[in-house]
Write an enzyme that holds these catalytic residues in place. Structure first.
Site, PDB file in Angstrom:
ATOM      1  N   LYS A 200       0.847  -1.191   0.000  1.00  0.00           N
ATOM      2  CA  LYS A 200       0.000   0.000   0.000  1.00  0.00           C
ATOM      3  C   LYS A 200       0.880   1.238   0.000  1.00  0.00           C
ATOM      4  O   LYS A 200       1.691   1.439   0.919  1.00  0.00           O
ATOM      5  CB  LYS A 200      -0.914  -0.007   1.230  1.00  0.00           C
ATOM      6  N   ARG A 210     -11.117   9.530   1.622  1.00  0.00           N
ATOM      7  CA  ARG A 210     -11.040  10.205   2.925  1.00  0.00           C
ATOM      8  C   ARG A 210     -12.234  11.132   3.115  1.00  0.00           C
ATOM      9  O   ARG A 210     -12.697  11.321   4.241  1.00  0.00           O
ATOM     10  CB  ARG A 210      -9.701  10.930   3.063  1.00  0.00           C
ATOM     11  N   LYS A 223       0.654  10.292   5.421  1.00  0.00           N
ATOM     12  CA  LYS A 223       0.815   8.924   5.921  1.00  0.00           C
ATOM     13  C   LYS A 223       2.141   8.321   5.478  1.00  0.00           C
ATOM     14  O   LYS A 223       2.309   7.105   5.441  1.00  0.00           O
ATOM     15  CB  LYS A 223      -0.384   8.073   5.455  1.00  0.00           C
ATOM     16  N   LYS A 254      -2.127  -1.501  -3.867  1.00  0.00           N
ATOM     17  CA  LYS A 254      -3.019  -0.358  -3.788  1.00  0.00           C
ATOM     18  C   LYS A 254      -2.235   0.941  -3.833  1.00  0.00           C
ATOM     19  O   LYS A 254      -1.259   1.040  -3.095  1.00  0.00           O
ATOM     20  CB  LYS A 254      -3.794  -0.467  -2.469  1.00  0.00           C
ATOM     21  N   SER A 280     -10.372   5.147  -4.829  1.00  0.00           N
ATOM     22  CA  SER A 280     -11.346   6.222  -5.019  1.00  0.00           C
ATOM     23  C   SER A 280     -10.898   7.252  -6.054  1.00  0.00           C
ATOM     24  O   SER A 280     -11.712   7.732  -6.844  1.00  0.00           O
ATOM     25  CB  SER A 280     -11.605   6.899  -3.675  1.00  0.00           C
ATOM     26  N   TYR A 319     -15.156   0.329  -7.067  1.00  0.00           N
ATOM     27  CA  TYR A 319     -16.458   0.972  -6.855  1.00  0.00           C
ATOM     28  C   TYR A 319     -17.347   0.799  -8.085  1.00  0.00           C
ATOM     29  O   TYR A 319     -18.537   1.077  -8.020  1.00  0.00           O
ATOM     30  CB  TYR A 319     -16.258   2.462  -6.536  1.00  0.00           C
TER      31      TYR A 319
HETATM   32  C1  PBG Z   1      -7.376   3.624   5.312  1.00  0.00           C
HETATM   33  C2  PBG Z   1      -7.821   3.236   3.960  1.00  0.00           C
HETATM   34  C3  PBG Z   1      -7.690   4.069   2.862  1.00  0.00           C
HETATM   35  C4  PBG Z   1      -8.273   3.405   1.789  1.00  0.00           C
HETATM   36  C5  PBG Z   1      -8.730   2.163   2.243  1.00  0.00           C
HETATM   37  N1  PBG Z   1      -8.428   2.071   3.606  1.00  0.00           N
HETATM   38  C6  PBG Z   1      -7.175   5.453   2.752  1.00  0.00           C
HETATM   39  C7  PBG Z   1      -5.901   5.836   3.349  1.00  0.00           C
HETATM   40  O1  PBG Z   1      -4.998   5.040   3.546  1.00  0.00           O
HETATM   41  O2  PBG Z   1      -5.789   7.027   3.653  1.00  0.00           O
HETATM   42  C8  PBG Z   1      -8.355   4.004   0.430  1.00  0.00           C
HETATM   43  C9  PBG Z   1      -9.366   3.464  -0.513  1.00  0.00           C
HETATM   44  C10 PBG Z   1      -9.675   4.356  -1.655  1.00  0.00           C
HETATM   45  O3  PBG Z   1      -9.042   5.414  -1.864  1.00  0.00           O
HETATM   46  O4  PBG Z   1     -10.581   3.981  -2.395  1.00  0.00           O
HETATM   47  N2  PBG Z   1      -7.197   2.715   6.248  1.00  0.00           N
END
Ligand code: PBG
Length: 332
Positions: A200, A210, A223, A254, A280, A319
């Site tokens: 990730k 978010r 992060k 991801k 997203s 999605y």
């Molecule tokens: C956070 C989490 C995130 C997503 C899934 N779980 C966002 C992040 O790490 O800030 C992102 C999924 C997306 O953007 O569709 N635990």
């Protein structure tokens, strides 16, 4: 390699008509490749649109149960649940994350009661519950690892008790897979699967998510101290190896499309079930262009998803899942 020079190899021969193309197609997308991420909210018969993700809404539990029925009818095997937590329940100690009756745990039970054939996947991370939007506890500006892992274990156990089929630790703390796996075994949940968000990346593509879970305005800083630097492929492979050794059954890359090289390398090297998350921001980009009439929605959605299969993924969190499954059904 083709031994003979042109015109012996005419590669257009197998592209000449739909029948030949169907016979020589190397990868195929099916509804069974898809996991549908859904956002949860309190209330009944409620769907609150997410502004930065047109076509996506936060759903109350009754609506999520209806979505699960829709998924089953479309041949989508799994839903992944993400809660929008009431601001009053977001605290520095994140205790809401492991409350047995929190929104996620109620939704897990409701879906498994009503539509048991659907696999329910969860998110294991503290950000929907944290006052500062981070996936872990923050002490003096530092996201602390080991205390966070202890909290994630409590959260994971609460989800397993509620009946989750797949736990999805998305937090990127070190050692969380092993700690969760051990706790699951000790409590008699040895059959609960873990899909680790192993590779990730610290990505700008998570912005709309978010918003959807209400973490955007809260997040202080970024992060980058726990998610992987976008330039790093070898490190991503080390994360996958580590999570597999600690007990992950499946791994995830991801975001998805900007990281197809990572998808291909993970699948080639480890030969374990590998998933991509079309996140997203990827959804928002495609949906925005489709809604403007700049891209052909039907074709671009299916093409974007088929690319993950070609790269070697076993499946995709997207999605677009219900839209894509409906398009596939119509094409048959
Ligand atoms: C956070 C989490 C995130 C997503 C899934 N779980 C966002 C992040 O790490 O800030 C992102 C999924 C997306 O953007 O569709 N635990």
């Amino acid at each position: 390699m083709h031994p003979a020079p042109f015109p012996v190899p005419r590669l257009r021969r197998t592209r000449r008509n739909p029948a030949l193309r169907a016979l020589t197609r190397e990868t195929r997308l099916a509804p069974s490749d898809l996991i549908w991420p859904v956002f949860l909210c309190e209330g009944t018969d409620c769907a609150t649109p997410v502004a930065s993700m047109p076509g996506v809404a936060r759903l109350s539990i009754d609506r999520v149960v209806a979505a699960a029925g829709e998924a089953r009818d479309l041949g989508i095997p799994a839903l992944c649940l993400f809660p929008y937590t009431d601001p009053a329940r977001r605290t520095a100690d994140c205790a809401e994350a492991w409350r047995p009756d929190n929104l996620t745990n109620r939704a897990i039970r409701a879906v498994k009661d009503a539509v048991p054939e659907i696999a329910v996947m969860t998110d294991v991370a503290l950000d929907p519950y944290n006052i500062d939007g981070h996936d872990g506890f923050v002490r003096d500006g530092v996201i602390v690892n080991d205390e966070t892992v202890a909290a994630l274990v409590k959260m994971a156990l609460a989800q397993a008790r509620a009946g989750a089929d797949i736990l999805g630790p998305s937090d990127m703390m070190d050692g969380r897979i092993g700690a969760i796996r051990t706790a699951l075994e000790e409590e008699g949940h040895g059959d609960v699967a873990i899909m680790s968000y192993a590779a990730k990346f610290a990505s700008a593509y998570y912005g709309p998510f978010r918003d959807a879970v209400g973490a955007a305005g809260r997040l202080t800083g970024d992060k980058a101290t726990y998610q992987i630097d976008p330039g790093n492929a070898e490190e991503a492979l080390r994360c996958v190896a580590r999570d597999l050794s600690e007990g992950a059954d499946m791994v995830m890359v991801k975001p998805g499309q900007p990281y197809l090289d990572i998808c291909a390398r993970v699948r080639d090297r480890f030969e374990v079930p590998t998933f991509a998350y079309q996140v997203s921001g990827e959804y928002a980009m495609l949906r925005g262009a489709i809604d403007q009439g700049w891209l052909d929605g039907e074709r671009v959605i299916l093409e974007s998803l088929a690319a993950f299969k070609r790269a070697g993924c076993d499946g995709v969190l997207t999605y677009f899942a219900p839209d894509a499954a409906r398009m596939m059904a119509a094409a048959r």
